[in-house]
Scaffold this motif. Structure first.
Motif, PDB file in Angstrom:
ATOM      1  N   ASN A 118       0.831  -1.207   0.000  1.00  0.00           N
ATOM      2  CA  ASN A 118       0.000   0.000   0.000  1.00  0.00           C
ATOM      3  C   ASN A 118       0.861   1.249   0.000  1.00  0.00           C
ATOM      4  O   ASN A 118       0.551   2.247  -0.665  1.00  0.00           O
ATOM      5  CB  ASN A 118      -0.927   0.005   1.217  1.00  0.00           C
ATOM      6  CG  ASN A 118      -1.949  -1.104   1.172  1.00  0.00           C
ATOM      7  OD1 ASN A 118      -1.666  -2.230   1.558  1.00  0.00           O
ATOM      8  ND2 ASN A 118      -3.150  -0.803   0.703  1.00  0.00           N
ATOM      9  N   GLY A 119       1.953   1.224   0.766  1.00  0.00           N
ATOM     10  CA  GLY A 119       2.862   2.364   0.799  1.00  0.00           C
ATOM     11  C   GLY A 119       3.571   2.563  -0.518  1.00  0.00           C
ATOM     12  O   GLY A 119       3.801   3.704  -0.949  1.00  0.00           O
ATOM     13  N   THR A 120       3.918   1.464  -1.185  1.00  0.00           N
ATOM     14  CA  THR A 120       4.561   1.565  -2.495  1.00  0.00           C
ATOM     15  C   THR A 120       3.618   2.191  -3.511  1.00  0.00           C
ATOM     16  O   THR A 120       3.999   3.082  -4.276  1.00  0.00           O
ATOM     17  CB  THR A 120       5.006   0.174  -2.972  1.00  0.00           C
ATOM     18  OG1 THR A 120       5.907  -0.397  -2.011  1.00  0.00           O
ATOM     19  CG2 THR A 120       5.710   0.261  -4.308  1.00  0.00           C
ATOM     20  N   ALA A 121       2.364   1.733  -3.528  1.00  0.00           N
ATOM     21  CA  ALA A 121       1.383   2.298  -4.444  1.00  0.00           C
ATOM     22  C   ALA A 121       1.130   3.773  -4.139  1.00  0.00           C
ATOM     23  O   ALA A 121       0.982   4.585  -5.054  1.00  0.00           O
ATOM     24  CB  ALA A 121       0.074   1.508  -4.364  1.00  0.00           C
ATOM     25  N   ALA A 122       1.099   4.127  -2.850  1.00  0.00           N
ATOM     26  CA  ALA A 122       0.887   5.525  -2.469  1.00  0.00           C
ATOM     27  C   ALA A 122       2.057   6.390  -2.916  1.00  0.00           C
ATOM     28  O   ALA A 122       1.869   7.545  -3.328  1.00  0.00           O
ATOM     29  CB  ALA A 122       0.696   5.631  -0.959  1.00  0.00           C
ATOM     30  N   ALA A 123       3.275   5.852  -2.833  1.00  0.00           N
ATOM     31  CA  ALA A 123       4.448   6.604  -3.282  1.00  0.00           C
ATOM     32  C   ALA A 123       4.319   6.944  -4.762  1.00  0.00           C
ATOM     33  O   ALA A 123       4.602   8.071  -5.180  1.00  0.00           O
ATOM     34  CB  ALA A 123       5.711   5.785  -3.022  1.00  0.00           C
ATOM     35  N   ALA A 124       3.879   5.971  -5.567  1.00  0.00           N
ATOM     36  CA  ALA A 124       3.694   6.224  -6.992  1.00  0.00           C
ATOM     37  C   ALA A 124       2.584   7.237  -7.241  1.00  0.00           C
ATOM     38  O   ALA A 124       2.740   8.183  -8.023  1.00  0.00           O
ATOM     39  CB  ALA A 124       3.385   4.911  -7.715  1.00  0.00           C
ATOM     40  N   ASP A 125       1.443   7.071  -6.569  1.00  0.00           N
ATOM     41  CA  ASP A 125       0.311   7.968  -6.787  1.00  0.00           C
ATOM     42  C   ASP A 125       0.568   9.375  -6.270  1.00  0.00           C
ATOM     43  O   ASP A 125      -0.055  10.335  -6.743  1.00  0.00           O
ATOM     44  CB  ASP A 125      -0.948   7.388  -6.135  1.00  0.00           C
ATOM     45  CG  ASP A 125      -1.538   6.232  -6.926  1.00  0.00           C
ATOM     46  OD1 ASP A 125      -1.256   6.139  -8.135  1.00  0.00           O
ATOM     47  OD2 ASP A 125      -2.272   5.421  -6.339  1.00  0.00           O
ATOM     48  N   SER A 126       1.474   9.528  -5.298  1.00  0.00           N
ATOM     49  CA  SER A 126       1.758  10.863  -4.766  1.00  0.00           C
ATOM     50  C   SER A 126       2.357  11.775  -5.828  1.00  0.00           C
ATOM     51  O   SER A 126       2.252  13.001  -5.731  1.00  0.00           O
ATOM     52  CB  SER A 126       2.716  10.767  -3.574  1.00  0.00           C
ATOM     53  OG  SER A 126       4.029  10.397  -3.985  1.00  0.00           O
ATOM     54  N   LEU A 127       2.959  11.186  -6.851  1.00  0.00           N
ATOM     55  CA  LEU A 127       3.565  11.990  -7.912  1.00  0.00           C
ATOM     56  C   LEU A 127       2.521  12.636  -8.817  1.00  0.00           C
ATOM     57  O   LEU A 127       2.836  13.546  -9.586  1.00  0.00           O
ATOM     58  CB  LEU A 127       4.508  11.125  -8.741  1.00  0.00           C
ATOM     59  CG  LEU A 127       5.694  10.534  -7.963  1.00  0.00           C
ATOM     60  CD1 LEU A 127       6.472   9.567  -8.832  1.00  0.00           C
ATOM     61  CD2 LEU A 127       6.596  11.642  -7.442  1.00  0.00           C
ATOM     62  N   ARG A 128       1.275  12.173  -8.729  1.00  0.00           N
ATOM     63  CA  ARG A 128       0.202  12.769  -9.522  1.00  0.00           C
ATOM     64  C   ARG A 128      -0.267  14.095  -8.932  1.00  0.00           C
ATOM     65  O   ARG A 128      -0.718  14.987  -9.654  1.00  0.00           O
ATOM     66  CB  ARG A 128      -1.008  11.843  -9.584  1.00  0.00           C
ATOM     67  CG  ARG A 128      -0.774  10.480 -10.201  1.00  0.00           C
ATOM     68  CD  ARG A 128      -2.039   9.656 -10.068  1.00  0.00           C
ATOM     69  NE  ARG A 128      -1.915   8.317 -10.563  1.00  0.00           N
ATOM     70  CZ  ARG A 128      -2.170   7.951 -11.818  1.00  0.00           C
ATOM     71  NH1 ARG A 128      -2.569   8.867 -12.687  1.00  0.00           N
ATOM     72  NH2 ARG A 128      -2.052   6.697 -12.199  1.00  0.00           N
TER      73      ARG A 128
END
Length: 243
Positions: free
Chosen positions: A186-196
């Motif tokens: 979940n943290g990995t996915a959030a890291a990617a989505d934070s760039l949006r």
């Protein structure tokens, strides 16, 4: 008059929303531009040599890593940039010197594990006990440790992710790496989505230069919801602004 005022108010709301969306898109495109122009390889960790191997001989990846990979690919594609996805076991040494997005922390992605010790300056947000699979982000600058949070029934309630952008330590031609790693997927996915979004790009640190960031995500029924940027720090001695 009331109708006119309502129309003006509606137009103002629409313009504000559109402006914010355009600003988010503009900042996200600036983040990816240099890497995207050169071509990006997304590297994902695959579980293949443990007990999971009996279930799928081609290897398995976690759902959070898959979501992060899909998020990165979608972001790049939306800006017209090409990308290639490679599992960690299929990375010849020549490709390790390219522009890379490393999905997963050092315990799940062997390329991440190889890159992190070579980064200078050393990261302050890290996973010091990853060899024992202890899921926590340690802040070496403050001594604080960030652990995932759980509900009373043991369900994940919040997770942490780390975003890193810096020069590729295995190359000398200006190529870069982006690391997206979480305590859990979940943290990995959030890291990617934070760039949006805009928060990570408006934290007083240029995301066009080398930086590291810590994000927190609320998790409900296993799914990510609100992402909060905890901190963003420049990596002062790894400037990529001239690249």
């Amino acid at each position: 008059m009331n109708l006119i005022a309502a129309c003006i108010g509606g137009i103002a709301v629409w313009v504000t929303g559109r402006t914010r969306r355009q600003a988010r898109r503009w900042r996200a495109r600036r983040f990816w531009k240099n890497m995207g122009d050169r071509g990006v390889t997304v590297v994902v960790g695959v579980h293949e040599r443990n007990q999971l191997y009996v279930w799928e001989r081609s290897g398995l990846i976690g759902l959070g890593d898959a979501e992060a990979m899909a998020s990165v690919e979608e972001q790049l594609r939306s800006f017209g940039f090409d990308s290639t996805v490679r599992p960690t076991g299929d990375m010849p040494s020549s490709e390790l010197r390219r522009d890379l997005v490393l999905v997963g922390g050092p315990d799940g992605n062997r390329v991440t594990a190889q890159m992190i010790p070579r980064l200078r300056p050393a990261l302050t947000f890290g996973f010091p006990r990853w060899t024992t699979h202890e899921v926590a982000v340690a802040d070496s600058a403050t001594g604080h440790e960030y652990y995932p949070e759980y509900d009373d029934d043991g369900s994940l309630a919040a997770d942490y992710g780390v975003v890193v952008r810096t020069l590729n330590p295995l190359a000398d031609d200006g190529t870069e790496i982006v690391i997206l790693a979480g305590c859990w997927g979940n943290g990995t996915a959030a890291a990617a989505d934070s760039l949006r979004g805009m928060a990570i790009h408006r934290h007083g640190v240029s995301t066009r230069r080398s930086f590291e960031a810590l994000v927190k995500v609320a998790v409900v029924n296993g799914r990510n919801h609100v992402i909060t940027v905890v901190d963003v720090r420049a990596l002062q001695h790894a400037d990529i602004s001239a690249v």
